[in-house]
Write a protein that holds these residues in place. Structure first.
Motif, short mmCIF file in Angstrom:
data_model
loop_
_atom_site.label_atom_id
_atom_site.label_comp_id
_atom_site.label_asym_id
_atom_site.label_seq_id
_atom_site.Cartn_x
_atom_site.Cartn_y
_atom_site.Cartn_z
N TYR A 99 6.69 -7.31 1.40
CA TYR A 99 5.51 -8.04 1.87
C TYR A 99 5.85 -9.50 2.20
CZ TYR A 99 3.30 -4.22 -0.78
OH TYR A 99 2.95 -3.01 -1.30
N LYS A 100 7.08 -9.92 1.90
CA LYS A 100 7.54 -11.31 2.09
C LYS A 100 6.73 -12.28 1.22
CE LYS A 100 9.31 -10.58 6.71
NZ LYS A 100 8.70 -9.54 7.48
N ILE A 101 6.44 -11.84 -0.01
CA ILE A 101 5.73 -12.67 -0.99
C ILE A 101 6.74 -13.21 -1.98
CG2 ILE A 101 4.00 -12.68 -2.83
CD1 ILE A 101 2.62 -10.33 -1.44
N GLU A 102 6.64 -14.50 -2.30
CA GLU A 102 7.49 -15.12 -3.30
C GLU A 102 7.27 -14.43 -4.66
OE1 GLU A 102 10.26 -18.12 -4.51
OE2 GLU A 102 9.51 -17.72 -2.50
N LYS A 103 8.35 -14.10 -5.35
CA LYS A 103 8.24 -13.44 -6.65
C LYS A 103 7.72 -14.42 -7.70
CE LYS A 103 11.90 -10.17 -5.82
NZ LYS A 103 13.31 -10.40 -5.60
N VAL A 104 6.98 -13.89 -8.66
CA VAL A 104 6.46 -14.67 -9.78
C VAL A 104 7.58 -14.78 -10.82
CG1 VAL A 104 4.71 -14.77 -11.59
CG2 VAL A 104 4.15 -13.77 -9.36
N ARG A 105 7.83 -16.00 -11.27
CA ARG A 105 8.88 -16.22 -12.28
C ARG A 105 8.30 -16.02 -13.68
NH1 ARG A 105 11.51 -21.85 -11.61
NH2 ARG A 105 11.60 -21.29 -13.78
N SER A 142 -1.20 -11.08 -14.30
CA SER A 142 -2.38 -11.53 -13.57
C SER A 142 -1.97 -12.24 -12.27
CB SER A 142 -3.22 -12.45 -14.44
OG SER A 142 -4.34 -12.91 -13.73
N GLU A 143 -0.93 -13.06 -12.33
CA GLU A 143 -0.49 -13.76 -11.11
C GLU A 143 0.09 -12.78 -10.10
OE1 GLU A 143 0.29 -16.60 -8.19
OE2 GLU A 143 -1.15 -16.53 -9.84
N ILE A 144 0.83 -11.78 -10.57
CA ILE A 144 1.37 -10.76 -9.65
C ILE A 144 0.21 -10.00 -9.00
CG2 ILE A 144 2.64 -8.57 -9.55
CD1 ILE A 144 4.52 -9.78 -11.71
N ALA A 145 -0.79 -9.63 -9.81
CA ALA A 145 -1.96 -8.93 -9.27
C ALA A 145 -2.74 -9.82 -8.32
CB ALA A 145 -2.85 -8.45 -10.42
N GLU A 149 -3.60 -9.01 -4.57
CA GLU A 149 -4.98 -9.00 -4.08
C GLU A 149 -5.13 -9.91 -2.86
OE1 GLU A 149 -9.49 -9.18 -5.87
OE2 GLU A 149 -7.96 -10.41 -6.85
N GLN A 150 -4.50 -11.07 -2.89
CA GLN A 150 -4.57 -11.98 -1.74
C GLN A 150 -3.95 -11.32 -0.51
OE1 GLN A 150 -3.27 -16.04 -2.33
NE2 GLN A 150 -2.94 -16.35 -0.15
N TYR A 151 -2.90 -10.56 -0.69
CA TYR A 151 -2.23 -9.91 0.43
C TYR A 151 -3.07 -8.77 1.02
CZ TYR A 151 1.43 -7.65 3.17
OH TYR A 151 2.16 -7.09 4.20
N PHE A 152 -3.68 -7.96 0.14
CA PHE A 152 -4.39 -6.76 0.60
C PHE A 152 -5.89 -6.92 0.78
CE2 PHE A 152 -0.54 -4.63 -1.00
CZ PHE A 152 -0.25 -3.85 0.10
N CYS A 153 -6.54 -7.66 -0.10
CA CYS A 153 -8.01 -7.69 -0.05
C CYS A 153 -8.56 -8.99 -0.64
CB CYS A 153 -8.59 -6.49 -0.78
SG CYS A 153 -7.90 -6.22 -2.42
N PRO A 154 -8.39 -10.11 0.05
CA PRO A 154 -8.88 -11.39 -0.47
C PRO A 154 -10.38 -11.58 -0.25
CG PRO A 154 -7.82 -11.74 1.64
CD PRO A 154 -7.66 -10.28 1.31
#
Length: 197
Positions: A99-105, A142-145, A149-154
């Protein structure tokens, strides 16, 4: 997004920054510093902390019996918690690059530092490690979710929620169908352009 809502969100962000600064200032008064990732107190504070520690026997006698009765239920949660950790970490490892989303550390959410406090006995330190892991993991998940959510259904819910992640306030209003797919693409692009601090 409505101009007034955007202004309020900017004010909230500014106030959160002020709160963080005030909390950082208060913590600096406690006379500790970081040595790498480890927290070090000054010698006099460490000595005072050691004097406050309850020995294990006294702690068991003083502590409430219901805490011992519920212990197996609390610590039995370690199995689903570890499974959740592994599964969600695998999910973001595989899917976020697609998805080209930065991974959560994980290290931004899970911290093991309370067990170094000298005023805690063995059991209290063990509890702190467990709670640090469980609550930190839930914030990480929660941050990963939230990014998912922002990517699929904001889109906000029609029903008012008691709690939500930080990204939720900037989501589209429920029922705002005008140019939905164009707006969705804007959210995705914004998410893909984020970089970890």
């Amino acid at each position: 997004m409505d101009k007034r809502i955007r202004e309020i969100l900017q004010q909230i962000t500014a106030l959160e920054g002020e709160l963080k600064s005030a909390l950082d200032e208060k913590e600096s008064e406690l006379l500790y510093h970081f040595n790498g990732k480890r927290v070090k107190f000054t010698g006099s504070i460490r000595a005072a902390h050691r004097k406050l520690k309850l020995n294990v026997f006294r702690w068991i006698v003083v502590d409430r019996p219901q805490n011992f009765l519920t212990g197996p239920l609390i610590y039995g949660l370690i199995f689903p918690i570890v499974f959740l950790d592994m599964y969600v970490s695998l999910y973001q490892l595989i899917c976020f690059p697609i998805y080209k989303i930065e991974k959560v550390r994980r290290g931004d959410y899970i911290s093991f530092d309370r067990q170094h406090l000298q005023y805690l006995n063995f059991f209290e330190r063990f509890h702190c490690v467990y709670c640090s892991y469980a609550n930190g993991l839930l914030a990480y998940v929660s941050e990963i979710a939230a990014r998912t959510e922002q990517y699929f259904c904001p889109i906000k819910h029609a029903q008012k929620l008691l709690g939500s992640h930080a990204r939720y306030a900037r989501f589209l209003a429920y029922g705002d169908a005008a140019d939905y797919h164009a707006k969705l693409e804007e959210y995705r692009i914004a998410l893909q352009n984020e970089k970890s601090v």
